[in-house]
Design an enzyme around this catalytic site. Structure first.
Site, PDB file in Angstrom:
ATOM      1  N   LEU B 166       0.805  -1.222  -0.102  1.00  0.00           N
ATOM      2  CA  LEU B 166      -0.063  -0.007   0.100  1.00  0.00           C
ATOM      3  C   LEU B 166       0.829   1.278  -0.067  1.00  0.00           C
ATOM      4  CD1 LEU B 166      -3.140   0.259  -0.025  1.00  0.00           C
ATOM      5  CD2 LEU B 166      -2.747   1.002   2.434  1.00  0.00           C
ATOM      6  N   GLY B 167       1.743   1.382  -1.022  1.00  0.00           N
ATOM      7  CA  GLY B 167       2.388   2.686  -1.263  1.00  0.00           C
ATOM      8  C   GLY B 167       1.709   3.451  -2.135  1.00  0.00           C
ATOM      9  N   SER B 168       2.513   4.221  -2.821  1.00  0.00           N
ATOM     10  CA  SER B 168       1.719   5.555  -3.573  1.00  0.00           C
ATOM     11  C   SER B 168       0.703   4.989  -4.480  1.00  0.00           C
ATOM     12  CB  SER B 168       2.662   6.394  -4.027  1.00  0.00           C
ATOM     13  OG  SER B 168       3.580   5.734  -5.024  1.00  0.00           O
ATOM     14  N   ILE B 169       1.239   3.823  -5.401  1.00  0.00           N
ATOM     15  CA  ILE B 169       0.319   3.252  -6.380  1.00  0.00           C
ATOM     16  C   ILE B 169      -0.755   2.379  -5.695  1.00  0.00           C
ATOM     17  CG2 ILE B 169       0.316   1.405  -8.115  1.00  0.00           C
ATOM     18  CD1 ILE B 169       3.164   1.944  -8.684  1.00  0.00           C
ATOM     19  N   SER B 188       1.489  -5.475   3.893  1.00  0.00           N
ATOM     20  CA  SER B 188       2.453  -4.842   3.561  1.00  0.00           C
ATOM     21  C   SER B 188       3.544  -5.288   4.771  1.00  0.00           C
ATOM     22  CB  SER B 188       2.193  -3.285   3.446  1.00  0.00           C
ATOM     23  OG  SER B 188       1.976  -2.925   4.701  1.00  0.00           O
ATOM     24  N   ARG B 189       4.955  -4.667   4.475  1.00  0.00           N
ATOM     25  CA  ARG B 189       5.651  -5.285   5.528  1.00  0.00           C
ATOM     26  C   ARG B 189       5.377  -4.964   6.986  1.00  0.00           C
ATOM     27  NH1 ARG B 189      10.401  -1.858   2.887  1.00  0.00           N
ATOM     28  NH2 ARG B 189       8.584  -0.619   2.295  1.00  0.00           N
ATOM     29  N   ARG B 246       6.102  -6.150 -10.381  1.00  0.00           N
ATOM     30  CA  ARG B 246       7.226  -6.675 -11.191  1.00  0.00           C
ATOM     31  C   ARG B 246       6.919  -8.031 -11.178  1.00  0.00           C
ATOM     32  NH1 ARG B 246       8.718  -2.484 -12.525  1.00  0.00           N
ATOM     33  NH2 ARG B 246      10.686  -1.409 -12.318  1.00  0.00           N
ATOM     34  N   GLU B 275      10.403 -10.904 -18.818  1.00  0.00           N
ATOM     35  CA  GLU B 275      10.062  -9.895 -20.130  1.00  0.00           C
ATOM     36  C   GLU B 275      11.429  -9.729 -21.077  1.00  0.00           C
ATOM     37  OE1 GLU B 275       9.301  -6.236 -18.213  1.00  0.00           O
ATOM     38  OE2 GLU B 275       7.737  -7.446 -16.971  1.00  0.00           O
ATOM     39  N   HIS B 293       4.251  -4.456 -20.152  1.00  0.00           N
ATOM     40  CA  HIS B 293       5.017  -3.383 -19.283  1.00  0.00           C
ATOM     41  C   HIS B 293       4.951  -2.147 -19.648  1.00  0.00           C
ATOM     42  CE1 HIS B 293       8.324  -3.476 -16.127  1.00  0.00           C
ATOM     43  NE2 HIS B 293       7.474  -2.466 -15.950  1.00  0.00           N
TER      44      HIS B 293
END
Lengths: 329, 329
Positions: B166-169, B188-189, B246, B275, B293
């Site tokens: 749950l970071g900025s994205i 999250s961590r 990723r 990729e 991507h």
């Protein structure tokens, strides 16, 4: 001695002109009820007018769907008709004027399809702007490793969205697109006193001030071909139009011309003027994403629709208030 | 007498190991500045180690992108290195540990890609759930008029979404999906004190309680193959997974197996483990929508990225604070 069981044949009859879409998906027991039975006109060998005349006195309710118009002519053959229940969000297949004159109540799907329709607007919009379908095909054809990166899409966040018809669907679209950081304006018959989005009485002016036009209004005489070449040109070469309402709200011939000539940036279309026929000129355009009029069609929405349809008919035959009567005056 | 014009050759040099994606799209003057010049290692006939040894004393900054790893080995060849600027949202191509040990500052793309990434999550999700790409192909192949209605999709509104990272994205994804009437939980961590969404320390438990899993975390040693067969089976036959982070965060081999065997309902994938090679088993699956991507790639985001990249480098060479330094300790 066992008490006599009431027969299903004693239940009041609800006319069905054609099998609704749900029958193909879930079978013809989908609207089963112990308060009414369905009278399936399409199973009779009689011509429709003769069939209706035969049953004229017993038909107090019709269950209608988009594919089976309820015309003034049909209505006139049923002097006992009091209720038209429709399975669809749109009402343009029902002669509302004749219903009004005859004092026949119409009951619609209410707002059960609004969320799915609004989701479709956003899905089609993101697909067109971010080239999702086209890029998916590119990857699935194995071209990424061979040809490298795919052409850039454009950003949705921050774009100006014009909503044509701020009813229950349009309002749900606005709520979603605000969360994407878009700004919302709208066009409708008249300004809504409780809405703070900028109002445009002229749809061409709305298009000129927007990057995206989302068509969410009902099809009426006033909205037929409301979106014509002038509106599309005002939307412009970078503009994107999405239509999940009814095909004939857009002048399809002019839309096709604008798309082929690059006068509009892209289109996400769920509906067409002559469904299921779709203009083949659009088949090759990656900036056009088309769905087969299924913006309301999810497994979940059909279950909700069944509850509303059966609920309205059961309420009617129990002399209780309808769940979702349509204002028709 | 005309004053002597300072030559571009006098400007400080910024090492570029490989052309970044923007050069292919906008040309190699994309990061033009009057405060620095780019030293293009890939234009030299020398092997990289020899090239770096030659310029060892003059290189104080690197401009890096996802395709060109900044390894400990590379870093050790540049004793004067003080700054790594990256064009990408992810930092997994940079040896952050070595940068930390050497006191080298890292500057990232900040939050400029967050909105586009979050838009991609929603776009891929709607596409999978509502079958947009597959239905678009159906219509464009002319099958609607011939074969009739298309199979039902499923409703997004009301679904339970688990966000991994749950970071900025991830936060932007949550904001959008709340507007669709979804409920949000996250892994999250550690639990975020200022966030009210339910927190799951175990990603398998999160998957078991959700209909949708959106992978939005950074790739680190801890998140490598975080999403394995157990997590996917917990998500279940009706569950949908979206990954725009990723490829290697998901055990791709196990994901492919689950999708082929129907143990997961569908997937929207922007990233892959190897990729641009993509597992060909997925090519035929309509419930898998794949993009090359490009979740961060819009015309607008590249312009924002240019400003941040050039801004960071100009700030560095002017001894001013960086725009988007990365916390790296």
């Amino acid at each position: 001695m066992a008490s006599e069981k009431p027969s299903r044949n004693d239940l009041p009859q609800v006319l069905l002109l054609r099998p609704p879409p749900s029958f193909y998906l879930f079978g013809d027991q989908f609207y089963l009820s112990d308060k009414f039975q369905l009278l399936k006109a399409y199973e009779s060998p009689l011509p429709l007018s003769e069939f209706l005349t035969t049953h004229a006195q017993s038909i107090r309710a019709i269950l209608s769907s988009g594919g089976a118009p309820v015309t003034a002519e049909t209505i006139r053959l049923m002097p006992a008709l009091q209720l038209v229940v429709t399975t669809s969000q749109g009402l343009d297949h029902i002669d509302l004027g004749e219903c009004c004159r005859r004092g026949i109540t119409v009951s619609g799907a209410g707002t059960i399809f609004s969320a799915d329709c609004a989701d479709s607007v956003v899905g089609l919009l993101l697909d067109v702007m971010r080239k999702i379908s086209a890029a998916n095909r590119y990857v699935k054809q194995g071209l990424w490793a061979v040809k490298g990166d795919y052409p850039l899409g454009s950003k949705l966040s921050g774009k100006r969205v014009g909503i044509v018809g701020l009813g229950s669907i349009g309002s749900e679209v606005a709520k979603r697109l605000e969360a994407f950081g878009c700004s919302v304006s709208y066009n409708s018959r008249k300004k809504k006193p409780d809405v703070s989005y900028p109002f445009y009485s002229d749809v061409r002016e709305l298009a000129a001030d927007c990057d995206i036009l989302a068509v969410c209004c009902a099809l009426t005489e006033e909205t037929h071909h409301l979106i014509n070449k002038e509106v599309l040109k005002a939307l412009g070469k970078e503009g994107v139009i999405v239509n999940i309402a009814r095909g004939a709200i857009i002048d399809e011939k002019e839309l096709v011309q604008c798309l082929v000539q690059g006068e509009v940036g892209g289109a996400g279309l769920d509906v067409f003027e002559h469904e299921p026929d779709v203009p083949s000129e659009l088949f090759e355009l990656d900036n056009v994403v088309m769905n087969p009029h299924n913006s309301v069609f999810t497994y979940e929405s059909f279950q909700d629709q069944r509850k509303v349809v059966v609920g309205n008919l059961e309420a009617f035959f129990s002399n209780e208030p309808l769940l979702t009567p349509v204002k028709n005056d």
